[in-house]
Design a protein around this motif. Structure first.
Motif, mmCIF file in Angstrom:
data_model
loop_
_atom_site.group_PDB
_atom_site.id
_atom_site.type_symbol
_atom_site.label_atom_id
_atom_site.label_comp_id
_atom_site.label_asym_id
_atom_site.label_seq_id
_atom_site.Cartn_x
_atom_site.Cartn_y
_atom_site.Cartn_z
ATOM 1 N N ASP A 1 -1.547 3.011 6.559
ATOM 2 C CA ASP A 1 -1.675 3.175 8.012
ATOM 3 C C ASP A 1 -2.831 2.346 8.565
ATOM 4 O O ASP A 1 -2.724 1.737 9.641
ATOM 5 C CB ASP A 1 -1.887 4.655 8.343
ATOM 6 N N GLY A 2 -3.959 2.318 7.844
ATOM 7 C CA GLY A 2 -5.097 1.531 8.302
ATOM 8 C C GLY A 2 -4.808 0.042 8.309
ATOM 9 O O GLY A 2 -5.185 -0.665 9.256
ATOM 10 N N SER B 1 0.820 -1.208 0.000
ATOM 11 C CA SER B 1 0.000 0.000 0.000
ATOM 12 C C SER B 1 0.858 1.264 0.000
ATOM 13 O O SER B 1 0.555 2.239 -0.692
ATOM 14 C CB SER B 1 -0.939 -0.004 1.208
ATOM 15 N N SER B 2 1.945 1.250 0.767
ATOM 16 C CA SER B 2 2.834 2.415 0.763
ATOM 17 C C SER B 2 3.624 2.512 -0.540
ATOM 18 O O SER B 2 3.910 3.617 -1.019
ATOM 19 C CB SER B 2 3.790 2.344 1.955
ATOM 20 N N ARG C 1 -1.875 -1.346 8.608
ATOM 21 C CA ARG C 1 -0.916 -1.615 9.689
ATOM 22 C C ARG C 1 -1.631 -1.716 11.030
ATOM 23 O O ARG C 1 -1.349 -2.617 11.830
ATOM 24 C CB ARG C 1 0.123 -0.500 9.728
ATOM 25 N N ASP C 2 -2.556 -0.822 11.298
ATOM 26 C CA ASP C 2 -3.301 -0.871 12.564
ATOM 27 C C ASP C 2 -4.207 -2.089 12.626
ATOM 28 O O ASP C 2 -4.417 -2.661 13.705
ATOM 29 C CB ASP C 2 -4.145 0.396 12.718
ATOM 30 N N ASN D 1 -1.281 6.268 1.293
ATOM 31 C CA ASN D 1 -0.599 6.306 2.588
ATOM 32 C C ASN D 1 -1.568 6.067 3.745
ATOM 33 O O ASN D 1 -1.242 5.364 4.716
ATOM 34 C CB ASN D 1 0.096 7.654 2.767
ATOM 35 N N LEU D 2 -2.759 6.637 3.657
ATOM 36 C CA LEU D 2 -3.758 6.389 4.704
ATOM 37 C C LEU D 2 -4.198 4.927 4.709
ATOM 38 O O LEU D 2 -4.452 4.352 5.777
ATOM 39 C CB LEU D 2 -4.969 7.304 4.487
ATOM 40 N N LEU D 3 -4.289 4.320 3.514
ATOM 41 C CA LEU D 3 -4.619 2.897 3.446
ATOM 42 C C LEU D 3 -3.537 2.062 4.111
ATOM 43 O O LEU D 3 -3.838 1.095 4.832
ATOM 44 C CB LEU D 3 -4.794 2.475 1.988
ATOM 45 N N LEU E 1 -1.971 10.499 -0.994
ATOM 46 C CA LEU E 1 -2.493 10.601 0.365
ATOM 47 C C LEU E 1 -3.395 9.420 0.695
ATOM 48 O O LEU E 1 -3.309 8.836 1.792
ATOM 49 C CB LEU E 1 -3.262 11.912 0.522
ATOM 50 N N GLY E 2 -4.275 9.032 -0.224
ATOM 51 C CA GLY E 2 -5.153 7.888 0.006
ATOM 52 C C GLY E 2 -4.385 6.592 0.185
ATOM 53 O O GLY E 2 -4.714 5.783 1.062
#
Length: 267
Positions: A255-256, A191-192, A258-259, A251-253, A248-249
């Motif tokens: 992060d999501g 994703s990143s 990973r959490d 990178n947010l994906l 941006l989308g």
């Protein structure tokens, strides 16, 4: 006298260049086809205005997004496939194979992406396949290093020794126990990497090493719009905003994911 003559010619050229540019018959013809977005006095038929050739910017951004995202996603999949296989081989086999893989990875990290793109374009020409190859070669190292580190950690655990004690082969241990436990890291990296690939593809297309006209790509549209920033800012702003939103989308994906996939963060 020679120095004075050269200086005089330079001054005359600098003064006369704007006059010659204003007399260019091509640029005014193109500028007449520019239609701004509706909020700037344009017609409602063009949501984002038109470019210097009278083409609808909204349609070009959508079609260019399909091209940019297709190339970037393909590069992510190829880089992940190569990196995961190389990382599994290096971590599972160890020894000279591991040393060789890590030295190749070090060389790859030291080789600039632009130089790699120029070399491949000079050898095979500008094509979508060549562009995907450049992007994939620039991204496999991160997968390989991450998977190798995970394999070196997982193979020391007790349930791996238990599987080997029950007679499981090396291939079964890798496919059944090691690879599934590395998928979380692979998904987060993918994703990143999508954001990175979109930026790389846009940069290479901007430099003329990627997608070629008349195909629209966000990076190519940025390059085409830079000559009209003074009187048609939307030509470069709209594809630039599209690139920023997609990055941006992605990178947010990441992060999501990973959490979601990390049990410690999820708790």
């Amino acid at each position: 006298m020679v120095g004075g003559a050269i200086l005089l010619l330079a001054v005359l050229a600098s003064v006369g260049a704007p006059l010659l540019t204003a007399a260019d018959p091509v640029k005014p013809t193109f500028s007449k086809r520019l239609i701004p977005p509706p909020g700037l006095g344009g017609t409602p038929d063009y949501l984002l205005g038109t470019d210097n050739l009278g083409r609808d910017m909204f349609a070009r951004v959508l079609y260019g997004g399909r091209i940019s995202l297709t190339l970037s996603t393909s590069a992510v999949f190829f880089a992940a496939a190569v990196g995961v296989l190389v990382g599994l081989a290096a971590g599972a086999l160890g020894g000279r194979v591991d040393d060789l893989v890590m030295r190749v990875a070090d060389v790859q990290l030291a080789f600039p992406v632009i130089m790699l793109a120029i070399a491949i374009v000079a050898a095979v020409g500008t094509s979508p396949v060549a562009l995907v190859g450049v992007l994939a070669l620039s991204g496999w190292v991160l997968y390989a290093r991450t998977v190798r580190a995970s394999v070196l950690t997982i193979r020391q655990l007790e349930y791996i020794d238990a599987a080997r004690g029950l007679g499981a082969s090396d291939l079964r241990v890798v496919a059944r126990h090691i690879l599934p436990n590395t998928m979380a890291s692979i998904l987060v990296i993918g994703s990143s990497q999508l954001a990175t690939m979109v930026l790389l593809e846009s940069g290479l297309s901007f430099l003329g090493l990627g997608v070629q006209p008349p195909q629209p790509s966000w990076g190519l549209m940025l390059a085409e719009g830079r000559d009209y920033l003074s009187n048609a800012w939307w030509l470069a702003t709209v594809p630039g905003m599209a690139i920023s939103l997609v990055v941006l989308g992605a990178n947010l994906l990441g992060d999501g994911l990973r959490d979601l996939l990390d049990p410690h963060l999820r708790a």
